[in-house]
Each structure stands twice: as structure tokens, then as C-alpha cells.
Design an enzyme around this catalytic site. Sequence first.
Site, PDB file in Angstrom:
ATOM      1  N   HIS A  64       0.851  -1.194   0.000  1.00  0.00           N
ATOM      2  CA  HIS A  64       0.000   0.000   0.000  1.00  0.00           C
ATOM      3  C   HIS A  64       0.888   1.246   0.000  1.00  0.00           C
ATOM      4  O   HIS A  64       0.688   2.186   0.778  1.00  0.00           O
ATOM      5  CB  HIS A  64      -0.939  -0.021   1.197  1.00  0.00           C
ATOM      6  CG  HIS A  64      -1.909  -1.169   1.184  1.00  0.00           C
ATOM      7  ND1 HIS A  64      -3.255  -1.010   0.953  1.00  0.00           N
ATOM      8  CD2 HIS A  64      -1.717  -2.496   1.345  1.00  0.00           C
ATOM      9  CE1 HIS A  64      -3.853  -2.188   0.980  1.00  0.00           C
ATOM     10  NE2 HIS A  64      -2.929  -3.109   1.206  1.00  0.00           N
ATOM     11  N   TYR A 331       3.472  -5.177   9.753  1.00  0.00           N
ATOM     12  CA  TYR A 331       3.464  -3.715   9.848  1.00  0.00           C
ATOM     13  C   TYR A 331       4.643  -3.222  10.690  1.00  0.00           C
ATOM     14  O   TYR A 331       5.283  -2.224  10.365  1.00  0.00           O
ATOM     15  CB  TYR A 331       2.166  -3.232  10.485  1.00  0.00           C
ATOM     16  CG  TYR A 331       0.911  -3.463   9.669  1.00  0.00           C
ATOM     17  CD1 TYR A 331       0.935  -4.138   8.456  1.00  0.00           C
ATOM     18  CD2 TYR A 331      -0.315  -3.011  10.135  1.00  0.00           C
ATOM     19  CE1 TYR A 331      -0.217  -4.351   7.730  1.00  0.00           C
ATOM     20  CE2 TYR A 331      -1.479  -3.218   9.405  1.00  0.00           C
ATOM     21  CZ  TYR A 331      -1.427  -3.888   8.203  1.00  0.00           C
ATOM     22  OH  TYR A 331      -2.574  -4.090   7.485  1.00  0.00           O
TER      23      TYR A 331
END
Length: 364
Positions: A64, A331
Amino acid sequence: MAAKSTGPSGSALRWLGVAAAPAALALGFLWAGGWLSPNRVTQDRLMAELHDAGSYGQGFRRAHSKGVCVTGRFDASGAAASVSKAAIFQEQSVPVVGRFALGAGQPYVTDNPATVRSMALRFMPKDAPEWRAAMNNPPVLPLRDVQDASDFFSSQRIDPATGKTDPARVKAFGAAHPWLQAAAEKNAHRVITSGFADDTYHSLNSFLLVGETGTKTAVRWAMVPVQPVAPADAAAGGRDYLFQRLIADIHDHPLQWHMVLTVAGPHDAVNDPSQIWADGDQTIDAGTLTLSAVESEDGGPCTGLTFDPLILPPGIVASADPILQLRSGAYMRSFSLRSGEKREPSAITPAMTQAPAAESEKKS
């Protein structure tokens, strides 16, 4: 898969991802889940698989990578207060910082309507712990567990000779994971909308809402647009057209979504994100998200944030879905890597996010 593109450095760019998280919490889940044991899927292994699948890196999120920052508020309806004691579900206005992005690991990729779109949010209630959420526009996640994810990333490996994935390897992944077929077909038949503003964004994973008495209610949720939904325009194009349309939409008027909670029915699989829930499940309209400003990630309020789905306030806890730990750990490692790298300018620059001069004069 998104098309190959070239950024300011002239480097070849490519595909895939998810994005961001804080260390201690994620490491605890990784250790508890045995990720750090020999022969298990580790953070470094996942980062290597993303790299081989074309993730650009170099200071950007490993997935992303192309995005913009947005700000606004969330106004609770009060309807979810009976199932969760979380401050966000009480009748109040909560400041929000968020991010829209394309689900590819390429920060300069050309916008494509079929590429996964994401909405990530940080809810910041006054005098209460914050909540972070990361959502995608496919309605279901076609991965069951950590091994599925690792196998999928491996199937997306780029062949250096062709600059593309090997179709035989991609086909072999599908053949070896027949339990994911229903989810993949569900996503393949989703409506591709005209842009970020009229899309629906799904939590994908399940969470447990905790009430004042300690009762737990399993839910998934979706951000459903108030804006009219239009199909993707086949004639639209341009490297950044989806982001340019979003910027124009927000400058024209605030954008809104309803947060719709879906309560798990008796036969719904709470801990398997690849399973489709029943159409007749109970839903709760928990409130309205309003986004009123947009900024470039070059200095924007979302740039240094990680939208770890395990940053949860009292009143919301993680389910036993193993993909939640995977996302949190990935993450964390992505954030650690990009924090130590020099970053090139974003594709969506500060100048691109400014309101047109005529509009600025009108508002002043």
C-alpha cells in the site's frame, strides 16, 4: 496485479502488500504464535517474499505504498454502545486521521481501477485510548492463515528475466489451496467503483466487541459510502487519476461513510478470514465517518503512522484469527525498515493536494 511503472529514480516497480505497527505488542503475538521458532514464517521471511514480489521499499511502506493522508471526524450513532464500551461508539464526535492507498508495493504505480484500494484510520477520542483500523475494498480475505499468506507471496515472485510473475506458479498456488476458491471468486465478482470516494472498505478480520458487563460479540465491519456509487469508467486514465479524483471530491465537499458492523451468526467462522459470512446476519450502523481534508504524505499527518489493526481500545479485542498477528508483525517490520531509509518524494505531491485557487478564494 498492478502494472509495472517507473518512478523518479528510474527503478523498476511492482506489486503487493498490507502496512505498519508497534514493536512490543507485535513481538508478543509472534512469540506466542511460535513465529520465532525454527522453520516458521518470520517477519524477515515475509519481508523477503514481499521484496521478491516487487515491493519497492526505499523508505516507503512495503505494501500500500502509494497513498494520501486525510483528516476528519467520526460521529457515533450510539447504536453500538449496547455491545461495546469503547469510547468511539458513544454519542460523540471523535477526530480522525486516515490514509487512502492502493494495495501495491509500488509508490509510483499507475492507477488501475482493479487494484485493491485501502482505507486506514486512527480514531482519537478525547481522554480515551485510540483505535487504529486498516480496511480493504475486497469483501473477504482469500487467505486462511500465516502459511497461506507466505505461500501466496511466494507465488507472486517476479521473474527477473520477464519482470512479471510466473503464471504457472500463480495457478499452482490456486490448485494447492482449494479452500480459498470461494473467497477468491467473491472478490473477483465485487463491484469495481469509480474511485476511492464511492467504494466500500472491509475490516476483513473479525474482532470481539466487549460490553460493560463483559459480554463479547464477534463482528466484522465495513465503511459504506454515503456518496452515490458509480461503476468504474473504462475511459478514465492517467498515472494518478484515482487520487486526483479523490482530491477533487474532498475539495468539492466532505466525503462520508457509515460504519456498519456485521454481527457473527451461529454458523459464521469468526477466526477464519477466508470464510464468507451469511447474508442475513444482523447489522448495526455504528456512526458516520466524515473526511474533509486531504494532504500529501510528504509532510502529511499520516506519514509516520502505522495502522496496526491490533492497536485496540478497551471495548474491542482481537479474535483468534491468525492473520491479525501476521498483519501486526508485518506492519512492525515494515515500519522499522522504512524508518531507517531515505525516502523519495511521493507520487502525490503537496501541490497536487491543494485546492484550486478559485475555490480557496471562495472559502476565504
